[in-house]
Design an enzyme around this catalytic site. Structure first.
Site, PDB file in Angstrom:
ATOM      1  N   LYS A 119      -3.229   2.586  -4.038  1.00  0.00           N
ATOM      2  CA  LYS A 119      -4.432   2.956  -4.781  1.00  0.00           C
ATOM      3  C   LYS A 119      -4.468   2.179  -6.095  1.00  0.00           C
ATOM      4  O   LYS A 119      -3.391   1.860  -6.607  1.00  0.00           O
ATOM      5  CB  LYS A 119      -4.507   4.459  -5.050  1.00  0.00           C
ATOM      6  CG  LYS A 119      -3.250   5.186  -5.513  1.00  0.00           C
ATOM      7  CD  LYS A 119      -2.523   4.825  -6.756  1.00  0.00           C
ATOM      8  CE  LYS A 119      -3.204   4.756  -8.079  1.00  0.00           C
ATOM      9  NZ  LYS A 119      -2.240   4.441  -9.187  1.00  0.00           N
TER      10      LYS A 119
ATOM     11  N   TYR B 284      -6.661   9.831  -9.538  1.00  0.00           N
ATOM     12  CA  TYR B 284      -6.033  11.055  -9.008  1.00  0.00           C
ATOM     13  C   TYR B 284      -6.943  12.268  -9.219  1.00  0.00           C
ATOM     14  O   TYR B 284      -6.981  13.179  -8.390  1.00  0.00           O
ATOM     15  CB  TYR B 284      -4.679  11.308  -9.682  1.00  0.00           C
ATOM     16  CG  TYR B 284      -3.568  10.401  -9.202  1.00  0.00           C
ATOM     17  CD1 TYR B 284      -2.851  10.708  -8.046  1.00  0.00           C
ATOM     18  CD2 TYR B 284      -3.220   9.257  -9.897  1.00  0.00           C
ATOM     19  CE1 TYR B 284      -1.827   9.886  -7.601  1.00  0.00           C
ATOM     20  CE2 TYR B 284      -2.202   8.427  -9.466  1.00  0.00           C
ATOM     21  CZ  TYR B 284      -1.508   8.743  -8.313  1.00  0.00           C
ATOM     22  OH  TYR B 284      -0.500   7.920  -7.866  1.00  0.00           O
TER      23      TYR B 284
HETATM   24  P1  NDP Z   1       4.615  -3.671 -10.887  1.00  0.00           P
HETATM   25  O1  NDP Z   1       4.128  -4.541 -11.991  1.00  0.00           O
HETATM   26  O2  NDP Z   1       5.888  -2.951 -11.101  1.00  0.00           O
HETATM   27  O3  NDP Z   1       4.791  -4.548  -9.565  1.00  0.00           O
HETATM   28  C1  NDP Z   1       3.749  -5.320  -9.060  1.00  0.00           C
HETATM   29  C2  NDP Z   1       4.341  -6.477  -8.267  1.00  0.00           C
HETATM   30  O4  NDP Z   1       3.265  -7.246  -7.729  1.00  0.00           O
HETATM   31  C3  NDP Z   1       5.138  -7.474  -9.111  1.00  0.00           C
HETATM   32  O5  NDP Z   1       6.478  -7.111  -9.297  1.00  0.00           O
HETATM   33  C4  NDP Z   1       5.008  -8.750  -8.309  1.00  0.00           C
HETATM   34  O6  NDP Z   1       5.983  -8.745  -7.272  1.00  0.00           O
HETATM   35  C5  NDP Z   1       3.657  -8.611  -7.618  1.00  0.00           C
HETATM   36  N1  NDP Z   1       2.649  -9.478  -8.214  1.00  0.00           N
HETATM   37  C6  NDP Z   1       1.942 -10.427  -7.531  1.00  0.00           C
HETATM   38  N2  NDP Z   1       1.112 -11.068  -8.349  1.00  0.00           N
HETATM   39  C7  NDP Z   1       1.279 -10.532  -9.568  1.00  0.00           C
HETATM   40  C8  NDP Z   1       0.678 -10.812 -10.837  1.00  0.00           C
HETATM   41  N3  NDP Z   1      -0.244 -11.763 -10.993  1.00  0.00           N
HETATM   42  N4  NDP Z   1       1.094 -10.077 -11.892  1.00  0.00           N
HETATM   43  C9  NDP Z   1       2.014  -9.110 -11.753  1.00  0.00           C
HETATM   44  N5  NDP Z   1       2.618  -8.811 -10.572  1.00  0.00           N
HETATM   45  C10 NDP Z   1       2.236  -9.526  -9.487  1.00  0.00           C
HETATM   46  O7  NDP Z   1       3.426  -2.690 -10.541  1.00  0.00           O
HETATM   47  P2  NDP Z   1       3.543  -1.288  -9.770  1.00  0.00           P
HETATM   48  O8  NDP Z   1       4.525  -1.403  -8.690  1.00  0.00           O
HETATM   49  O9  NDP Z   1       3.699  -0.194 -10.749  1.00  0.00           O
HETATM   50  O10 NDP Z   1       2.043  -1.154  -9.179  1.00  0.00           O
HETATM   51  C11 NDP Z   1       1.620  -1.896  -8.046  1.00  0.00           C
HETATM   52  C12 NDP Z   1       0.497  -1.133  -7.317  1.00  0.00           C
HETATM   53  O11 NDP Z   1       0.993   0.130  -6.912  1.00  0.00           O
HETATM   54  C13 NDP Z   1      -0.743  -0.851  -8.155  1.00  0.00           C
HETATM   55  O12 NDP Z   1      -1.901  -0.960  -7.357  1.00  0.00           O
HETATM   56  C14 NDP Z   1      -0.561   0.589  -8.602  1.00  0.00           C
HETATM   57  O13 NDP Z   1      -1.789   1.270  -8.834  1.00  0.00           O
HETATM   58  C15 NDP Z   1       0.165   1.175  -7.410  1.00  0.00           C
HETATM   59  N6  NDP Z   1       1.033   2.319  -7.775  1.00  0.00           N
HETATM   60  C16 NDP Z   1       0.920   3.475  -7.058  1.00  0.00           C
HETATM   61  C17 NDP Z   1       1.709   4.561  -7.357  1.00  0.00           C
HETATM   62  C18 NDP Z   1       1.619   5.799  -6.544  1.00  0.00           C
HETATM   63  O14 NDP Z   1       2.211   6.796  -6.925  1.00  0.00           O
HETATM   64  N7  NDP Z   1       0.930   5.790  -5.410  1.00  0.00           N
HETATM   65  C19 NDP Z   1       2.646   4.532  -8.477  1.00  0.00           C
HETATM   66  C20 NDP Z   1       2.737   3.247  -9.135  1.00  0.00           C
HETATM   67  C21 NDP Z   1       1.938   2.195  -8.790  1.00  0.00           C
HETATM   68  P3  NDP Z   1       6.643 -10.095  -6.737  1.00  0.00           P
HETATM   69  O15 NDP Z   1       7.400 -10.661  -7.890  1.00  0.00           O
HETATM   70  O16 NDP Z   1       7.490  -9.641  -5.634  1.00  0.00           O
HETATM   71  O17 NDP Z   1       5.516 -10.988  -6.283  1.00  0.00           O
END
Ligand code: NDP
Length: 378
Positions: free
Chosen positions: A143, A228
């Protein structure tokens, strides 16, 4: 302290006591999927999942899948070569199942991947989901599913054309106390629902993070945490809203730039006459509460959407359903949806994600115009 910190603290306290609850899906609506996964001794066929975007939430999902009965991590997609190496070693994903953002279309020839779980910044979801669908794999997307309804519709269409399913990471739709409130509402325990309140927010830290960059987040608190309250209003009240009004306030225009909402209050009206009053913010802590009242009783979830344990009470007393690690339960249930055709109590499909995006579009339009927006969610 951010919501992530709060959630991590909750999780550390609770993981040891996590109990397992039975499968929560209600019915088996259609026949065995054409993509049945494998049977490897776990309960039923196993959903083989590739994670895309190896960030903080993906790490939680990967860990949770270790105790999943029905989902297994079999692929990795990342833009960071060192993560592919580390995660591959840690989770036992062989090099031939590791991909980057340039070459992941090749998963179409990878027979060990049934579904890709997209956990990247919000504005990337649309294009990534379409590519996954065209590779013939089911899509699970975090989401917000996309950053507006037009993009969400593109995803729904692409998955439909490719004959794959699209699910959204709505983990609360499987949470036992939440489902108990929904069961009670359906049984008439609260009588006719009159009012819902959803308070969702936290004080966001690092001003340099992608969540505060419109190009990657697509908006601000509403995309991340306000969703949410939108989604919760719908599953708690059990109706689709027909109008929305909204008011935005911004106390820090340097941190929250143009197009990145800091605080929005919004109101939803439902066909029965029930109303919802909600708050979405990146500027206040201690906001994770759902309250609903009807003619005969009430329900409160506090916290309502954190990683748990969710706590709650109704006019009949405390809710006592066991805490289960949300992401483990979600992956088990999603395996049942994708492999067995189970129908969850609360939908988690693309149509469900699209409804929230239509409401988000309308909330932003209401903030911009100051006018009530009519909703047609179908
Ligand atoms: P993070 O920043 O921790 O991780 C995102 C990952 O996406 C990065 O580590 C990277 O992985 C990849 N990525 C690819 N392109 C980019 C870019 N341009 N900039 C930054 N990161 C990029 O974010 P979250 O994990 O917290 O959030 C990711 C998604 O998950 C969002 O949509 C958020 O809303 C959702 N979310 C949902 C939750 C829930 O409870 N359902 C809780 C937290 C987040 P790599 O280096 O491997 O490419």
């Amino acid at each position: 302290m951010t919501i992530d910190h709060l959630r991590r603290n909750f999780l550390q306290k609770l993981v040891a006591s996590a109990a397992v609850v039975p499968m929560l899906s209600s019915t088996n609506a259609f026949a065995q999927s054409d993509r049945p996964g494998t049977t490897d001794g776990r309960q039923g066929a196993t959903l083989r999942v590739a994670l895309m975007g190896l960030g903080s939430y993906a790490e939680r999902v990967a860990e949770a899948m270790q105790s999943s009965k029905r989902a297994r991590l079999t692929g990795l997609i990342s833009g960071t070569p060192s993560k592919l190496q580390e995660w591959g070693t840690k989770f036992g994903v062989a090099e031939k199942h590791r991909y980057n953002y340039e070459n992941f279309d090749r998963i179409k020839d990878d027979p060990d991947i049934d579904a890709v779980y997209i956990i990247t910044p919000n504005t990337l979801h649309r294009d990534q989901a379409i590519r996954v669908a065209r590779a013939g794999k089911h899509v699970i997307c975090e989401k917000p599913m996309a950053v507006n309804a037009r993009e969400g519709q593109d995803m729904v269409d692409a998955c439909s054309e490719a004959g794959v399913k699209l699910l959204v990471g709505y983990r609360m739709h499987f949470e036992p106390k939440t489902l108990e409130v929904i069961r009670m509402r359906k049984a008439g325990d609260f009588g006719s629902i009159r009012f819902f309140q959803g308070l969702c927010g936290f004080r966001i830290g690092d001003p340099g993070q992608w969540r505060l960059d419109k190009a990657l987040a697509g908006g601000g608190a509403m995309m991340d945490i306000g969703i949410y309250a939108i989604n919760g209003a719908r599953y708690m009240v059990g109706e689709e809203p027909v109008w929305v009004t909204a008011q935005e306030t911004k106390t820090d225009p340097v941190k929250f730039k143009q197009g990145v909402d800091e605080t929005i209050q919004f109101q939803l009206g439902f066909p029965s006459g029930a109303v919802a009053s909600c708050l979405s913010t990146y500027q206040m802590n201690h906001l994770d509460r759902f309250f609903m009242t009807g003619e005969k009783g009430f329900a409160e979830l506090l916290p309502a959407t954190g990683y748990g344990p969710i706590e709650g009470r109704t006019h009949k007393g405390e809710l006592t359903q066991p805490h289960v690690m949300h992401q483990t339960l979600q992956m088990d249930e999603m395996a049942g949806i994708l492999l067995d055709g189970n129908t969850p109590v609360v939908p988690v499909d693309g149509a469900e994600g699209l409804k929230d995006l239509k409401i988000i579009d309308a909330i932003y339009a209401a903030c911009a115009t100051g006018r009530r927006q009519e909703l047609r969610l179908g």
